[in-house]
Every structure is written in structure tokens, then in C-alpha cells.
Write a protein that holds these residues in place. Structure first.
Motif, short mmCIF file in Angstrom:
data_model
loop_
_atom_site.label_atom_id
_atom_site.label_comp_id
_atom_site.label_asym_id
_atom_site.label_seq_id
_atom_site.Cartn_x
_atom_site.Cartn_y
_atom_site.Cartn_z
N MET A 92 -40.42 -88.47 -51.77
CA MET A 92 -39.29 -89.28 -51.60
C MET A 92 -38.83 -89.56 -53.07
SD MET A 92 -39.28 -93.23 -50.13
CE MET A 92 -38.81 -92.66 -48.24
N GLY A 93 -37.86 -89.04 -53.48
CA GLY A 93 -37.17 -89.34 -54.69
C GLY A 93 -36.44 -90.45 -54.72
N ILE A 94 -36.58 -91.26 -55.94
CA ILE A 94 -35.91 -92.76 -56.00
C ILE A 94 -34.49 -92.57 -56.66
CG2 ILE A 94 -36.23 -95.21 -56.91
CD1 ILE A 94 -39.38 -94.33 -57.03
N VAL A 95 -33.50 -92.93 -56.17
CA VAL A 95 -32.40 -93.40 -56.86
C VAL A 95 -32.04 -94.89 -56.61
CG1 VAL A 95 -29.72 -92.72 -56.87
CG2 VAL A 95 -31.50 -90.90 -56.04
N PHE A 109 -44.73 -90.20 -50.66
CA PHE A 109 -44.78 -90.70 -51.90
C PHE A 109 -43.61 -90.92 -52.61
CE2 PHE A 109 -48.70 -88.12 -50.86
CZ PHE A 109 -49.46 -89.03 -51.11
N ARG A 110 -43.22 -92.08 -52.97
CA ARG A 110 -41.95 -92.71 -53.48
C ARG A 110 -42.13 -92.43 -54.99
NH1 ARG A 110 -39.67 -97.33 -55.34
NH2 ARG A 110 -37.52 -97.49 -54.58
N VAL A 111 -41.41 -91.50 -55.66
CA VAL A 111 -41.63 -91.13 -57.08
C VAL A 111 -40.23 -91.21 -57.92
CG1 VAL A 111 -43.83 -90.30 -56.60
CG2 VAL A 111 -41.84 -88.83 -56.65
N HIS A 112 -40.35 -91.40 -58.97
CA HIS A 112 -39.11 -91.00 -60.06
C HIS A 112 -39.33 -89.44 -60.44
CE1 HIS A 112 -39.95 -95.20 -60.33
NE2 HIS A 112 -38.28 -95.41 -60.80
N GLY A 122 -37.34 -80.44 -54.77
CA GLY A 122 -37.97 -80.51 -53.78
C GLY A 122 -38.33 -81.85 -52.88
N ALA A 123 -37.53 -82.82 -52.82
CA ALA A 123 -37.54 -83.78 -52.41
C ALA A 123 -37.22 -83.60 -51.19
CB ALA A 123 -36.63 -85.13 -52.99
N SER A 124 -38.21 -84.39 -50.14
CA SER A 124 -37.70 -84.31 -48.71
C SER A 124 -36.95 -85.74 -48.10
CB SER A 124 -39.01 -84.24 -47.96
OG SER A 124 -39.92 -83.12 -48.12
N PHE A 125 -37.30 -86.68 -48.88
CA PHE A 125 -36.37 -87.97 -48.71
C PHE A 125 -35.82 -88.13 -49.94
CE2 PHE A 125 -40.45 -87.87 -46.23
CZ PHE A 125 -39.98 -88.66 -45.14
#
Length: 261
Positions: free
Chosen positions: A1-4, A237-240, A34-37
Motif C-alpha cells: 500500500m503506497g502512501i500519498v 504494508f502501508r509504506v512510502h 508494484g503497489a497494489s493499493f
């Protein structure tokens, strides 16, 4: 999960992606890596953060949700506690609600049930403006466990399907350094709920305070945290840092399934 974070004051990328065009480009990059979210937030929840109005939050997040829904085949998560923002976001193309307040704001439970999309229920002691002022627990894991049990019950009573629930222990949200690492060490105890676990510790103070690193120097510590969380049952995993996190998870996965390589 990429964070914006489309906010001027988020702790890590504060202001960097508050301009629409740059936020779109950042989302594009995370999907390419490759972020799924993609998790979109229009109100900072860092320690000491102040609330923003519904209108301002909508102005920040809706255009970006519409852009991602049009251009990418990924899950779009709206990071909000406001029922009105949940509804507008889902109508614009979001398909996941990520609520740091665990659907405890007035009308949030009912709205989540009405929208019928997956919801992440996060534990937080207090509110963002005050949560890091001397947080205390008799047993942090037991207390978070009890919170999850109560919120799952409330969600079911409100008509939210169990299969739509995701749990987040809330690293850094009303926890001391030792609380955070006890949660990480005992993360597998939450598997008793048989629900997916969302883990968000990327670049947080639990990394920086331990290693004495500034926000921009916390990649190695964040990756170590993700690896440990994955080994203890973390699912999302919520990540930058999407690309580097996926590298770590791929190596871990290969080590567990080497006979099939």
C-alpha cells in the motif's frame, strides 16, 4: 500500500505531494513500482495534527481518487474518519476505507455499512492532537486486542460484513517506543481474529527514535520493521518506499519457498 498524503503538514512527505499534478505523478510511480493499493489522505494524523474541514479534505482527495481510478487498476484507499468524505471518495472510485479512528466518529459505522466496501479498523489511544502525551497501558497487546474485539462487535451490529474488516494495531498512535516494539514482537497474537492485518510503521518515530535518524534516513529501519511484521502475520504494508519494500518481501518469500524456485 503506497502512501500519498495530499496535505501540507504530514510528518514524512508533508507538502511534497499537496499539489495535484505532483500527487498524480507520485501515485503513477508507486503503481509502476508494484503497489497494489494507493492510500490517499487529505488530513494529517501525525502527532499534534489539527483537524481540517470536510470541504477542504474533499478538495484535496477527490480529484486524485478520480485520476487514479481512471488511469490505474489498483485498490484505492481513502484515509479518513469523516462519513461524508468516505461516501464522496467511494462514489469517486475509492474501494477501501482506512480509518485511524476505528469508525468511532458519529455516523461512520452506518456509512461504512451502507457503502459495503472493505474497512480498516485502527487502534489509537486518544486523538492525533494529544495521543503522544504520556500514553499508558496495563498491557498494550491485551488493550489493543480488547479494542479490536469491541469494534468488530460494533461493526457486525451495524451491518458491516466480517469479510470486509481489516485490523491495524496503530503503530505510533498513542504508543511509546516500548509499546510499539512490544506490539511488533507480539503481532502474531492478533491472528486469533482471523482477519487481515494492515501494518503502518514506515518512517515513523518508532524507527527514528530508536536509531536516532531523521525522517529521510529511516528506510533501512522501516524495511526491517516490515520484514519482522511479515514474519509475524502482517498482510498489507502501508509504506512510502514501495519498490524497496517489495524487494524485501520477495526475498523473504523466496527463502520460505526456495524448493519451488
Amino acid at each position: 500500500m503506497g502512501i500519498v498524503n495530499v496535505t501540507p503538514d504530514s510528518f514524512s512527505d508533508g507538502g511534497q505531494f499537496s499539489l495535484f499534478q505532483r500527487a498524480c505523478e507520485h501515485a503513477d510511480k508507486m503503481v509502476a513500482h508494484g503497489a497494489s493499493f494507493i492510500d490517499i489522505g487529505g488530513e494529517s494524523t501525525r502527532p499534534g495534527a489539527v483537524n481540517v474541514s470536510i470541504d477542504e479534505e474533499l478538495q484535496r482527495v477527490i480529484p486524485l481518487i478520480e485520476y487514479i481510478a481512471k488511469h490505474h487498476d489498483v485498490w484505492i484507499s481513502i484515509d479518513t474518519s469523516k462519513p461524508a468524505v468516505m461516501k464522496a471518495a467511494v462514489n469517486a472510485g475509492a474501494n477501501f476505507i482506512n480509518d485511524v479512528r476505528g469508525l468511532q466518529e458519529f455516523g461512520a459505522l452506518e456509512m461504512a455499512a451502507e457503502l459495503d466496501v472493505p474497512v480498516c479498523i485502527m487502534h489509537m489511544q486518544g486523538q492525533p492532537s494529544t495521543m503522544q502525551i504520556s500514553p499508558e497501558y496495563s498491557d498494550v497487546v491485551a488493550d489493543v486486542h480488547a479494542f479490536f474485539k469491541a469494534r468488530i462487535h460494533a461493526c457486525l451490529n451495524a451491518g458491516i460484513k466480517r469479510e470486509n474488516m481489516i485490523l491495524d494495531p496503530g503503530f505510533g498512535f498513542g504508543k511509546t517506543l516500548s509499546h510499539n516494539y512490544e506490539l511488533l514482537n507480539r503481532l502474531d497474537e492478533f491472528q486469533v481474529f482471523d482477519l487481515p492485518l494492515l501494518i503502518g510503521l514506515s518512517r515513523k518515530s518508532m524507527i527514528g527514535d530508536l536509531l536516532h535518524r531523521g525522517v529521510s534516513e529511516r528506510l533501512a529501519g522501516s524495511l526491517a520493521g516490515v520484514l519482522l511484521a511479515a514474519q509475524r502475520g502482517g498482510d498489507i504494508f502501508r509504506v512510502h518506499d514501495v519498490c524497496q519494500t517489495l524487494d524485501v518481501l520477495k526475498v523473504m518469500d523466496a527463502s520460505e519457498h526456495y524448493q519451488h524456485l
